[in-house]
Design a protein around this motif. Structure first.
Motif, PDB file in Angstrom:
ATOM      1  N   GLY A 182      44.737  55.973  43.225  1.00  0.00           N
ATOM      2  CA  GLY A 182      43.996  55.708  44.451  1.00  0.00           C
ATOM      3  C   GLY A 182      43.194  54.427  44.376  1.00  0.00           C
ATOM      4  O   GLY A 182      42.544  54.032  45.338  1.00  0.00           O
ATOM      5  N   HIS A 183      43.213  53.757  43.214  1.00  0.00           N
ATOM      6  CA  HIS A 183      42.462  52.515  43.013  1.00  0.00           C
ATOM      7  C   HIS A 183      43.357  51.464  42.360  1.00  0.00           C
ATOM      8  O   HIS A 183      44.241  51.803  41.576  1.00  0.00           O
ATOM      9  CB  HIS A 183      41.247  52.749  42.109  1.00  0.00           C
ATOM     10  CG  HIS A 183      40.250  53.670  42.704  1.00  0.00           C
ATOM     11  ND1 HIS A 183      40.322  55.042  42.566  1.00  0.00           N
ATOM     12  CD2 HIS A 183      39.161  53.421  43.466  1.00  0.00           C
ATOM     13  CE1 HIS A 183      39.323  55.596  43.209  1.00  0.00           C
ATOM     14  NE2 HIS A 183      38.602  54.634  43.756  1.00  0.00           N
ATOM     15  N   TYR A 184      43.083  50.208  42.680  1.00  0.00           N
ATOM     16  CA  TYR A 184      43.820  49.102  42.074  1.00  0.00           C
ATOM     17  C   TYR A 184      42.903  47.892  42.010  1.00  0.00           C
ATOM     18  O   TYR A 184      42.125  47.643  42.940  1.00  0.00           O
ATOM     19  CB  TYR A 184      45.070  48.757  42.906  1.00  0.00           C
ATOM     20  CG  TYR A 184      45.974  47.764  42.218  1.00  0.00           C
ATOM     21  CD1 TYR A 184      46.850  48.177  41.229  1.00  0.00           C
ATOM     22  CD2 TYR A 184      45.933  46.418  42.560  1.00  0.00           C
ATOM     23  CE1 TYR A 184      47.672  47.268  40.583  1.00  0.00           C
ATOM     24  CE2 TYR A 184      46.759  45.502  41.922  1.00  0.00           C
ATOM     25  CZ  TYR A 184      47.628  45.938  40.934  1.00  0.00           C
ATOM     26  OH  TYR A 184      48.439  45.045  40.299  1.00  0.00           O
ATOM     27  N   LEU A 185      42.979  47.166  40.922  1.00  0.00           N
ATOM     28  CA  LEU A 185      42.233  45.918  40.783  1.00  0.00           C
ATOM     29  C   LEU A 185      43.172  44.748  41.032  1.00  0.00           C
ATOM     30  O   LEU A 185      44.150  44.579  40.298  1.00  0.00           O
ATOM     31  CB  LEU A 185      41.650  45.791  39.377  1.00  0.00           C
ATOM     32  CG  LEU A 185      40.374  46.552  39.124  1.00  0.00           C
ATOM     33  CD1 LEU A 185      40.016  46.519  37.649  1.00  0.00           C
ATOM     34  CD2 LEU A 185      39.233  45.986  39.943  1.00  0.00           C
ATOM     35  N   GLN A 186      42.890  43.972  42.049  1.00  0.00           N
ATOM     36  CA  GLN A 186      43.679  42.783  42.356  1.00  0.00           C
ATOM     37  C   GLN A 186      42.806  41.577  42.018  1.00  0.00           C
ATOM     38  O   GLN A 186      42.120  41.031  42.874  1.00  0.00           O
ATOM     39  CB  GLN A 186      44.084  42.786  43.836  1.00  0.00           C
ATOM     40  CG  GLN A 186      44.999  41.662  44.241  1.00  0.00           C
ATOM     41  CD  GLN A 186      46.339  41.716  43.567  1.00  0.00           C
ATOM     42  OE1 GLN A 186      46.492  41.247  42.435  1.00  0.00           O
ATOM     43  NE2 GLN A 186      47.312  42.298  44.217  1.00  0.00           N
ATOM     44  N   CYS A 187      42.802  41.208  40.737  1.00  0.00           N
ATOM     45  CA  CYS A 187      41.895  40.157  40.260  1.00  0.00           C
ATOM     46  C   CYS A 187      42.181  38.794  40.880  1.00  0.00           C
ATOM     47  O   CYS A 187      41.318  37.916  40.845  1.00  0.00           O
ATOM     48  CB  CYS A 187      41.899  40.079  38.745  1.00  0.00           C
ATOM     49  SG  CYS A 187      40.677  41.205  38.015  1.00  0.00           S
ATOM     50  N   ALA A 188      43.365  38.603  41.462  1.00  0.00           N
ATOM     51  CA  ALA A 188      43.628  37.342  42.163  1.00  0.00           C
ATOM     52  C   ALA A 188      42.604  37.133  43.273  1.00  0.00           C
ATOM     53  O   ALA A 188      42.205  36.005  43.557  1.00  0.00           O
ATOM     54  CB  ALA A 188      45.041  37.332  42.722  1.00  0.00           C
ATOM     55  N   LEU A 189      42.155  38.232  43.883  1.00  0.00           N
ATOM     56  CA  LEU A 189      41.151  38.122  44.945  1.00  0.00           C
ATOM     57  C   LEU A 189      39.802  37.683  44.381  1.00  0.00           C
ATOM     58  O   LEU A 189      39.046  36.951  45.036  1.00  0.00           O
ATOM     59  CB  LEU A 189      41.023  39.449  45.694  1.00  0.00           C
ATOM     60  CG  LEU A 189      42.264  39.871  46.477  1.00  0.00           C
ATOM     61  CD1 LEU A 189      42.078  41.260  47.062  1.00  0.00           C
ATOM     62  CD2 LEU A 189      42.593  38.866  47.566  1.00  0.00           C
ATOM     63  N   LEU A 190      39.477  38.098  43.170  1.00  0.00           N
ATOM     64  CA  LEU A 190      38.262  37.635  42.496  1.00  0.00           C
ATOM     65  C   LEU A 190      38.402  36.169  42.096  1.00  0.00           C
ATOM     66  O   LEU A 190      37.517  35.351  42.361  1.00  0.00           O
ATOM     67  CB  LEU A 190      38.004  38.484  41.241  1.00  0.00           C
ATOM     68  CG  LEU A 190      36.898  37.990  40.302  1.00  0.00           C
ATOM     69  CD1 LEU A 190      35.534  38.328  40.878  1.00  0.00           C
ATOM     70  CD2 LEU A 190      37.071  38.591  38.925  1.00  0.00           C
ATOM     71  N   LEU A 191      39.532  35.838  41.475  1.00  0.00           N
ATOM     72  CA  LEU A 191      39.721  34.511  40.890  1.00  0.00           C
ATOM     73  C   LEU A 191      39.983  33.420  41.919  1.00  0.00           C
ATOM     74  O   LEU A 191      39.964  32.241  41.585  1.00  0.00           O
ATOM     75  CB  LEU A 191      40.852  34.566  39.860  1.00  0.00           C
ATOM     76  CG  LEU A 191      40.575  35.482  38.666  1.00  0.00           C
ATOM     77  CD1 LEU A 191      41.825  35.646  37.807  1.00  0.00           C
ATOM     78  CD2 LEU A 191      39.409  34.974  37.840  1.00  0.00           C
ATOM     79  N   ARG A 192      40.182  33.785  43.182  1.00  0.00           N
ATOM     80  CA  ARG A 192      40.373  32.763  44.219  1.00  0.00           C
ATOM     81  C   ARG A 192      39.091  31.986  44.460  1.00  0.00           C
ATOM     82  O   ARG A 192      39.100  30.905  45.030  1.00  0.00           O
ATOM     83  CB  ARG A 192      40.882  33.381  45.509  1.00  0.00           C
ATOM     84  CG  ARG A 192      39.865  34.262  46.204  1.00  0.00           C
ATOM     85  CD  ARG A 192      40.455  35.029  47.367  1.00  0.00           C
ATOM     86  NE  ARG A 192      39.605  36.144  47.683  1.00  0.00           N
ATOM     87  CZ  ARG A 192      39.330  36.531  48.905  1.00  0.00           C
ATOM     88  NH1 ARG A 192      39.855  35.900  49.921  1.00  0.00           N
ATOM     89  NH2 ARG A 192      38.544  37.562  49.102  1.00  0.00           N
TER      90      ARG A 192
END
Length: 195
Positions: free
Chosen positions: A34-44
């Motif tokens: 139910g959870h996912y980390l999309q670090c591309a959104l952080l690193l943008r």
């Protein structure tokens, strides 16, 4: 800044950037969450990438890497930031026919290297990059990531401890036991790696 302050600031950044996703996700392992980390959104955001890179570099520095390596695609930005903070070169490996290859860079023969990734769940990509560079004569001294989701589950065969800015654990489900499937929530396959 102590470990708790760093983790707190990172959690603010993950939330602010929208990198911490909620929904119904198909993970590379085949499990659902139910959870996912999309670090591309952080690193943008360059200022978030710089913060994470500098803090991760502080953890990696005692191992004396002469070069930083990352798996493409997720590890490229954070790996580059760690290398910048350490003042060492950066290289990345990419998938070709399903296997990691070092295509664009000279081999790190005789050099101490650290493998850096954004998020580690099973550690498969980190291990694959590390083993490839070892086979080319590199000396694998450390591994690190922004977020460690592995739960130290033993999937990853890494030298020493996996260094991270934060450890997180989310429930995962086999598809036949997934309560999110039972509620009819649409299943999404995030990330860059095809299953």
């Amino acid at each position: 800044m102590d470990e708790m302050d760093i983790r707190g600031k990172l959690m603010e950044m993950l939330t602010d950037s929208g990198a911490l996703l909620e929904g119904h996700f198909l993970l590379t392992s085949g499990l659902h969450s139910g959870h996912y980390l999309q670090c591309a959104l952080l690193l943008r955001f360059p200022w978030y990438a710089s913060f994470a890179g500098e803090e991760l570099a502080k953890l990696i520095k005692p191992f004396g890497p002469e070069i930083i390596a990352s798996p493409a695609l997720g590890g490229i930005i954070i790996g580059h930031e760690v290398a910048r903070a350490l003042g060492v070169p950066f290289i990345f490996c990419e998938r070709e026919d399903g296997r990691m290859k070092l295509r664009r860079f000279p081999t790190p023969e005789g050099m101490k290297f650290a493998v850096i990734e954004d998020v580690v769940t099973t550690g498969g990509s980190v291990a694959e990059v590390g083993e490839l560079l070892k086979s080319m004569g590199g000396i694998w001294v450390a591994s690190g990531c922004i977020v460690d989701r592995s739960g130290q589950n033993g999937f990853a065969k890494l030298p020493g401890e996996l260094l991270s800015l934060a450890k997180m654990s989310f429930p995962v489900y086999r598809p036949d036991e997934c309560p999110l499937c039972g509620r009819g929530l649409p299943l999404v396959k995030p990330g860059s790696r095809k299953r």
